[in-house]
Design an enzyme around this catalytic site. Sequence first.
Site, PDB file in Angstrom:
ATOM      1  CE  LYS A 157      -3.853  -0.351   2.534  1.00 28.90           C
ATOM      2  NZ  LYS A 157      -4.824  -0.773   3.599  1.00 28.90           N
ATOM      3  N   GLY A 163      -8.956   6.832  -1.547  1.00 29.22           N
ATOM      4  CA  GLY A 163      -9.955   6.640  -2.596  1.00 29.22           C
ATOM      5  C   GLY A 163      -9.896   5.251  -3.218  1.00 29.22           C
ATOM      6  N   GLY A 164      -9.379   4.263  -2.459  1.00 27.41           N
ATOM      7  CA  GLY A 164      -9.326   2.887  -2.967  1.00 27.41           C
ATOM      8  C   GLY A 164      -8.156   2.647  -3.911  1.00 27.41           C
ATOM      9  CG  HIS A 207     -14.552  -0.765   5.663  1.00 30.58           C
ATOM     10  ND1 HIS A 207     -13.386  -0.223   5.155  1.00 30.58           N
ATOM     11  CD2 HIS A 207     -15.170   0.243   6.328  1.00 30.58           C
ATOM     12  CE1 HIS A 207     -13.307   1.046   5.507  1.00 30.58           C
ATOM     13  NE2 HIS A 207     -14.381   1.367   6.205  1.00 30.58           N
ATOM     14  CE  LYS A 236     -15.347   3.290   3.247  1.00 29.68           C
ATOM     15  NZ  LYS A 236     -15.048   4.480   4.045  1.00 29.68           N
ATOM     16  NE  ARG A 291     -11.891  12.005   3.388  1.00 28.92           N
ATOM     17  CZ  ARG A 291     -12.658  10.959   3.087  1.00 28.92           C
ATOM     18  NH1 ARG A 291     -13.968  11.017   3.248  1.00 28.92           N
ATOM     19  NH2 ARG A 291     -12.125   9.836   2.642  1.00 28.92           N
TER      20      ARG A 291
HETATM   21  P1  ADP Z   1     -15.247   7.668   2.131  1.00 26.17           P
HETATM   22  O1  ADP Z   1     -14.159   7.016   2.919  1.00 26.17           O
HETATM   23  O2  ADP Z   1     -15.847   8.903   2.703  1.00 26.17           O
HETATM   24  O3  ADP Z   1     -16.219   6.728   1.603  1.00 26.17           O
HETATM   25  P2  ADP Z   1     -13.902   7.649  -0.315  1.00 26.17           P
HETATM   26  O4  ADP Z   1     -12.709   6.851   0.045  1.00 26.17           O
HETATM   27  O5  ADP Z   1     -14.940   7.076  -1.185  1.00 26.17           O
HETATM   28  O6  ADP Z   1     -14.506   8.289   0.968  1.00 26.17           O
HETATM   29  O7  ADP Z   1     -13.398   9.024  -0.921  1.00 26.17           O
HETATM   30  C1  ADP Z   1     -14.248  10.115  -0.991  1.00 26.17           C
HETATM   31  C2  ADP Z   1     -13.788  10.972  -2.101  1.00 26.17           C
HETATM   32  O8  ADP Z   1     -12.482  11.416  -1.868  1.00 26.17           O
HETATM   33  C3  ADP Z   1     -13.760  10.290  -3.438  1.00 26.17           C
HETATM   34  O9  ADP Z   1     -14.067  11.258  -4.393  1.00 26.17           O
HETATM   35  C4  ADP Z   1     -12.317   9.820  -3.533  1.00 26.17           C
HETATM   36  O10 ADP Z   1     -11.952   9.660  -4.888  1.00 26.17           O
HETATM   37  C5  ADP Z   1     -11.600  10.971  -2.889  1.00 26.17           C
HETATM   38  N1  ADP Z   1     -10.327  10.653  -2.215  1.00 26.17           N
HETATM   39  C6  ADP Z   1     -10.159  10.250  -0.944  1.00 26.17           C
HETATM   40  N2  ADP Z   1      -8.858  10.172  -0.621  1.00 26.17           N
HETATM   41  C7  ADP Z   1      -8.162  10.512  -1.721  1.00 26.17           C
HETATM   42  C8  ADP Z   1      -6.763  10.636  -2.038  1.00 26.17           C
HETATM   43  N3  ADP Z   1      -5.804  10.413  -1.138  1.00 26.17           N
HETATM   44  N4  ADP Z   1      -6.442  11.004  -3.279  1.00 26.17           N
HETATM   45  C9  ADP Z   1      -7.389  11.254  -4.189  1.00 26.17           C
HETATM   46  N5  ADP Z   1      -8.716  11.183  -3.953  1.00 26.17           N
HETATM   47  C10 ADP Z   1      -9.102  10.825  -2.741  1.00 26.17           C
HETATM   48  P1  ADP Z   2      -8.259   4.027   1.230  1.00 16.87           P
HETATM   49  O1  ADP Z   2      -7.368   5.020   1.885  1.00 16.87           O
HETATM   50  O2  ADP Z   2      -8.106   3.993  -0.233  1.00 16.87           O
HETATM   51  O3  ADP Z   2      -9.674   4.145   1.697  1.00 16.87           O
HETATM   52  P2  ADP Z   2      -8.002   1.707   2.980  1.00 16.87           P
HETATM   53  O4  ADP Z   2      -6.715   1.357   3.631  1.00 16.87           O
HETATM   54  O5  ADP Z   2      -9.039   2.363   3.819  1.00 16.87           O
HETATM   55  O6  ADP Z   2      -7.703   2.606   1.695  1.00 16.87           O
HETATM   56  O7  ADP Z   2      -8.610   0.397   2.319  1.00 16.87           O
HETATM   57  C1  ADP Z   2      -9.736   0.429   1.476  1.00 16.87           C
HETATM   58  C2  ADP Z   2     -10.303  -0.972   1.286  1.00 16.87           C
HETATM   59  O8  ADP Z   2      -9.323  -1.842   0.696  1.00 16.87           O
HETATM   60  C3  ADP Z   2     -10.698  -1.669   2.568  1.00 16.87           C
HETATM   61  O9  ADP Z   2     -11.998  -1.322   3.012  1.00 16.87           O
HETATM   62  C4  ADP Z   2     -10.606  -3.135   2.157  1.00 16.87           C
HETATM   63  O10 ADP Z   2     -11.728  -3.541   1.407  1.00 16.87           O
HETATM   64  C5  ADP Z   2      -9.391  -3.139   1.252  1.00 16.87           C
HETATM   65  N1  ADP Z   2      -8.173  -3.430   2.039  1.00 16.87           N
HETATM   66  C6  ADP Z   2      -7.286  -2.526   2.508  1.00 16.87           C
HETATM   67  N2  ADP Z   2      -6.282  -3.114   3.205  1.00 16.87           N
HETATM   68  C7  ADP Z   2      -6.560  -4.430   3.194  1.00 16.87           C
HETATM   69  C8  ADP Z   2      -5.910  -5.601   3.762  1.00 16.87           C
HETATM   70  N3  ADP Z   2      -4.780  -5.497   4.468  1.00 16.87           N
HETATM   71  N4  ADP Z   2      -6.490  -6.811   3.545  1.00 16.87           N
HETATM   72  C9  ADP Z   2      -7.614  -6.929   2.823  1.00 16.87           C
HETATM   73  N5  ADP Z   2      -8.271  -5.894   2.283  1.00 16.87           N
HETATM   74  C10 ADP Z   2      -7.763  -4.653   2.455  1.00 16.87           C
HETATM   75 MG    MG Z   3     -10.281   3.985   3.660  1.00 17.16          MG
END
Ligand code: ADP
Ligand code: ADP
Ligand code: MG
Length: 457
Positions: A157, A163-164, A207, A236, A291
């Site tokens: 990671k 944002g996934g 999650h 999500k 946020r």
């Molecule tokens: P939540 O955790 O509130 O569900 P999301 O992970 O879906 O939020 O992100 C919400 C919005 O912020 C989306 O438009 C996502 O693309 C954007 N986003 C979040 N973190 C980042 C990041 N580090 N870089 C770019 N876009 C981000």
């Molecule tokens: P983001 O900052 O993009 O939201 P997260 O670390 O919150 O990233 O992870 C987003 C999603 O990716 C999690 O809700 C899960 O579905 C998957 N994920 C992240 N880390 C792991 C892990 N160590 N094992 C399995 N799934 C993971």
């Molecule tokens: Mg997250």
Amino acid sequence: MFRKILVANRGEIALRVICACKDLGIRTVAVYSEADRDALHTRFADEAICIGPPRSAESYLNIASIISAAEVTDSEAIHPGYGFLSENAHFAEVCETSKLTFIGPSPGVIELMGDKDKARRKMAALGLPVVPGSGVLTSEEQAATEAERVGYPLMIKAVAGGGGRGMRIIKAPKDLPQALATAQAEAEASFGLPDIYLEKYIASPRHIEFQVMGDAYGKVIHLGERECTLQRRHQKVVEESPSLTIGSDTREEMGKKVVEALEKIGYTNAGTVEFLMDENHKLYFLEMNTRIQVEHPVTELVTGLDLVKQQIRIASGEKLPPEWDSRPLNGHAIECRICAEDPETFVPSPGRITGLYLPGGPGVRVDHSIYTEYVIPPYYDSLIAKLICHGRDREEAIQRMARALEMFVVEGIQTLLPVHEKIMADPDFRAGNFDTHFLDRYLHTTAKSDVPVESVR
Ligand code: ADP
Ligand code: ADP
Ligand code: MG
């Protein structure tokens, strides 16, 4: 209380913030790109200022333009919404030095939590269980040693990911060198920082996240959890509160640990502490979002509270009201993210909305930014509406969601409405029997969509 707030965002969240301001009697300033002249946030704010061309980098991420807009309109505070500049510590700092209140936590806390490696170490030191993993990787040899220690399968990671994006799975040692190089290059390109680390890959997780709120007087509370297990590409799609899988004991126990940890770091304003739950129902800290979250309405419906109004009150120096302590969760709420996307391929589907009917009736809320003849621009996130339903229990919430989805009509573009209808009718979803892969498997069989779990972008 503030007289005037600038909303540094667009779409449904900009409108959500404008609603909260109007409810508090605060004037609002919208900022918009050239592609958003006809957007609803531009129309419903008291004032609106164009801040640049369609590309986000030149408009919604353009700090100088946004600060100038705040200054010429005599705004006192800036609400960043989610995405864009909401987790940008530098922006929060520039607001401070420009005598503008940033509605969110302090720049120091944003910076700490924005670095997933630092956040993990800090939360572990403060007593939270953290997903097993490494620190920042420094060389191929060290990465190999760390990978053996943590154990395969692993996830690489980006420390600055969000944002996934910025994560990939490694199944075996032979895949490590190539994955390291690719992940580093991707992290650099997407987030401007090449730093990456390893996490144990949890094969079948759920999650679960805690909503928190802190005031400027050292008090932090939590407002229960949300389950956001239904995802595609780590993003999500459906969220609910409360979670089916944690009982009141775990809620209380983990909620208390979260609150204690955040009080120690001086957390203020709204935030979300995310956890992964493994097959044994054990929770591990994943990351913190400093946020307001996309899915905050499900918490609002089960607590009866207005989180965005409270963000503004806290930023203006008010204390958390005592009645917010240990607020009971009333009934059940579910949110479906309605994105302008092809329901089979998830490819964005921007364009003109030629017909629209928004559902209503008991227990239904729609947070959106669309109208008939509105043209969805191709430059931004595809989320156009959130349908949120509340019921006495989960069954009633699902029933209302199914009814509202059926009566939600969007013509001229494609949306995820059909996907949500299938989910609500699915026996496994109804039984609460799912993990983060539910949607991938489900879409493979019903919509022939090819969304490998490994896909990162
Ligand atoms: P939540 O955790 O509130 O569900 P999301 O992970 O879906 O939020 O992100 C919400 C919005 O912020 C989306 O438009 C996502 O693309 C954007 N986003 C979040 N973190 C980042 C990041 N580090 N870089 C770019 N876009 C981000
Ligand atoms: P983001 O900052 O993009 O939201 P997260 O670390 O919150 O990233 O992870 C987003 C999603 O990716 C999690 O809700 C899960 O579905 C998957 N994920 C992240 N880390 C792991 C892990 N160590 N094992 C399995 N799934 C993971
Ligand atoms: Mg997250």
